[in-house]
Design a protein around this motif. Structure first.
Motif, PDB file in Angstrom:
ATOM      1  N   GLU A  10       1.060  -1.158   0.040  1.00  0.00           N
ATOM      2  CA  GLU A  10       0.147  -0.038   0.116  1.00  0.00           C
ATOM      3  C   GLU A  10       0.822   1.358   0.129  1.00  0.00           C
ATOM      4  OE1 GLU A  10      -0.445  -2.433   1.670  1.00  0.00           O
ATOM      5  OE2 GLU A  10      -2.629  -3.286   1.443  1.00  0.00           O
ATOM      6  N   THR A  11       1.937   1.191   0.748  1.00  0.00           N
ATOM      7  CA  THR A  11       2.663   2.358   0.716  1.00  0.00           C
ATOM      8  C   THR A  11       3.947   2.446  -0.176  1.00  0.00           C
ATOM      9  OG1 THR A  11       4.135   1.696   2.682  1.00  0.00           O
ATOM     10  CG2 THR A  11       1.879   2.702   3.421  1.00  0.00           C
ATOM     11  N   SER A  90       0.519  -7.088   2.134  1.00  0.00           N
ATOM     12  CA  SER A  90      -0.466  -6.047   2.134  1.00  0.00           C
ATOM     13  C   SER A  90      -0.875  -5.866   3.719  1.00  0.00           C
ATOM     14  CB  SER A  90      -1.893  -6.317   1.334  1.00  0.00           C
ATOM     15  OG  SER A  90      -1.488  -6.317   0.367  1.00  0.00           O
ATOM     16  N   LYS A  96      -4.143  -1.688   8.416  1.00  0.00           N
ATOM     17  CA  LYS A  96      -4.307  -0.837   7.220  1.00  0.00           C
ATOM     18  C   LYS A  96      -5.043   0.613   7.564  1.00  0.00           C
ATOM     19  CE  LYS A  96      -6.084  -0.730   2.609  1.00  0.00           C
ATOM     20  NZ  LYS A  96      -6.437  -1.762   1.330  1.00  0.00           N
ATOM     21  N   CYS A 100      -2.211   3.330   6.691  1.00  0.00           N
ATOM     22  CA  CYS A 100      -2.495   4.174   5.102  1.00  0.00           C
ATOM     23  C   CYS A 100      -3.186   5.383   5.357  1.00  0.00           C
ATOM     24  CB  CYS A 100      -3.460   3.055   4.398  1.00  0.00           C
ATOM     25  SG  CYS A 100      -2.264   1.673   4.137  1.00  0.00           S
TER      26      CYS A 100
END
Ligand code: FES
Length: 111
Positions: A10-11, A90, A96, A100
């Motif tokens: 994600e990052t 992930s 998350k 995120c």
């Protein structure tokens, strides 16, 4: 001891993690705020991730937090997993939301 690279999908962040430490330990060294660290022993479920690629060794995890179906699809608790190769993962669940979330700087750009 072998050291591997772990990529957070994600990052795009990459951190190094040795074969004798958990994925969560390595992630903590990123020094990023918001990495949820709880019991560190597979009991609280805050460090849930999905391994997309790579080999790993896992230890006992609470069935309350990782069902057999989830485990079969690569879902693990990062505090209970050690890398055996480079890993792509992930973040899911609680992690998350925290990892995120838009940074304060990014949020300021959108004002
Ligand atoms: S920190 Fe509690 S399950 Fe990983």
């Amino acid at each position: 001891m072998a050291v591997f690279e772990v990529t957070i999908e994600e990052t795009g962040e990459v951190y190094r993690c040795s074969a004798d430490e958990s994925l969560l330990n390595g992630m903590e060294r990123l020094g990023k705020r918001g990495i949820p660290v709880g019991c560190r022993c597979g009991g609280c479920g805050v460090c849930k991730v999905r391994i997309g690629q790579g080999d790993y060794q896992k230890r006992v995890m609470s069935r309350e937090h990782v069902t057999p179906d989830e485990e079969a699809s690569g879902v693990v608790l990062a505090c209970r997993v050690r890398p055996l190769s480079d890993i792509r993962l992930s973040v899911i669940g609680c992690m998350k939301k925290k990892l995120c979330a838009p940074s304060a700087a990014h949020a300021a750009e959108n004002i």
